[in-house]
Scaffold this motif. Structure first.
Motif, mmCIF file in Angstrom:
data_model
loop_
_atom_site.group_PDB
_atom_site.id
_atom_site.type_symbol
_atom_site.label_atom_id
_atom_site.label_comp_id
_atom_site.label_asym_id
_atom_site.label_seq_id
_atom_site.Cartn_x
_atom_site.Cartn_y
_atom_site.Cartn_z
ATOM 1 N N VAL A 37 0.826 -1.211 0.000
ATOM 2 C CA VAL A 37 0.000 0.000 0.000
ATOM 3 C C VAL A 37 0.864 1.266 0.000
ATOM 4 C CG1 VAL A 37 -1.712 1.351 1.279
ATOM 5 C CG2 VAL A 37 -2.038 -1.101 0.981
ATOM 6 N N VAL A 59 -5.050 0.435 -2.150
ATOM 7 C CA VAL A 59 -5.651 -0.588 -1.286
ATOM 8 C C VAL A 59 -6.218 -1.733 -2.127
ATOM 9 C CG1 VAL A 59 -7.573 -1.043 0.293
ATOM 10 C CG2 VAL A 59 -6.115 0.963 0.643
ATOM 11 N N VAL A 106 -13.929 1.928 2.076
ATOM 12 C CA VAL A 106 -12.825 2.442 1.262
ATOM 13 C C VAL A 106 -13.341 3.312 0.114
ATOM 14 C CG1 VAL A 106 -11.017 1.773 -0.393
ATOM 15 C CG2 VAL A 106 -11.151 0.645 1.822
ATOM 16 N N PHE A 118 -4.764 4.520 7.810
ATOM 17 C CA PHE A 118 -3.728 3.506 7.622
ATOM 18 C C PHE A 118 -2.603 3.701 8.629
ATOM 19 C CE2 PHE A 118 0.167 1.834 5.842
ATOM 20 C CZ PHE A 118 -0.215 0.643 5.249
ATOM 21 N N GLY A 163 -5.610 -2.516 3.410
ATOM 22 C CA GLY A 163 -5.077 -3.196 2.238
ATOM 23 C C GLY A 163 -4.149 -4.341 2.590
#
Length: 271
Positions: A37, A59, A106, A118, A163
């Motif tokens: 990612v 992702v 997402v 993240f 991800g």
């Protein structure tokens, strides 16, 4: 000639990233996404494809590669008898449902928000792995259906938001319930495919505006092909290495790597 000078370095970078991601997938049971990612993010940004939907592409493409990486990794671990197949069967419906919820989230968040999420979640995971004690236990056995009913979807959704193949969540979850680290890592590799198959299917049906070239839905096909081919080879190397390492350095390696990834992503988002 100009086209070649652009595409060849790109392929070389993707090959290197794929090699590292594959080894880490087999070694740590993380599906490689924890590397992919941020790698995709910096790579596509550097090539001038930064957009509000870029993190969605990163992702989604990472989740697609995890199908290959996790399959190779769990197969290698299975040859050593380390995978708990019953646990995977029990958790599969809940985790897969959570993965689809993750896709929904997402597709409704922009790159800035996803980058902060993240970095924050990965840092929390890393701190636990760095400072958590090996003898910490919630119980000496995995809990029943009631726990799976809420934690399985949560794990699937958060993993897709990041991800990743879920290893950074499912590995500590298992060790806290008395499962040895090597068995937890091996079984976590199986969670990757359970999450990646439904989420990848959904991402293929989710178009992203201003995406990098050759992106189908939210998945960048060139990155998927190069990374998939590389990780298919190197994931088995990582799995073999995992069975030669002691649990303590394995855990420290995992935590240190996650911290670096989280700090880089937060720096990019906030400064």
């Amino acid at each position: 000639m100009d086209h070649l000078t652009t595409i060849l370095p790109l392929i070389a970078i993707l090959l290197a990233v794929g090699a590292v991601a594959g080894v880490l997938a087999g070694l740590l049971g993380v599906g490689g996404g924890i590397v992919l990612v941020p790698a995709f993010f910096y790579l596509f940004n550097g090539l001038g494809y930064g957009s509000e939907g870029l993190m969605q592409v990163c992702v989604a493409t990472s989740m697609a590669t995890i199908i290959i990486t996790s399959t190779r990794s769990v197969t290698a671990h299975a040859r050593k008898g380390a995978v708990d197949w019953q646990l995977l069967r029990d958790w599969a419906p809940y985790v897969a449902g959570g993965a689809l919820l993750g896709v929904f989230l997402v597709t409704r968040l922009d790159t800035h928000a996803l980058t902060i999420i993240f970095g924050t979640l990965v840092m929390a995971i890393a701190l636990y792995m760095a400072f958590g004690k090996q003898n910490w236990r919630i119980a000496e056995g995995m809990p029943g259906r009631g726990f799976r009913l809420w934690f399985g979807p949560l794990m699937g959704a958060v993993s897709v938001l990041l991800g990743i193949g879920g290893g950074s969540i499912s590995t500590p979850m298992q060790t806290l319930h008395g499962i040895p680290i090597h068995r937890a890592v091996a079984t976590s590799a199986g969670f990757g495919a359970i999450m990646a198959v439904p989420s990848t299917t959904a991402f293929l049906l989710t178009p992203v505006e201003n995406a990098p070239p050759y992106t189908l839905g939210a998945i960048n096909i060139p990155a998927l092909v190069v990374i998939g081919a590389t990780t298919a080879i190197t994931a088995a190397w990582g799995a073999a290495l995992a069975h030669r390492l002691d649990p303590k350095p394995l855990k420290r390696l995992f935590a240190g790597f996650l911290m670096l990834v989280a700090l880089n992503m937060l720096r990019k988002a906030l400064f």
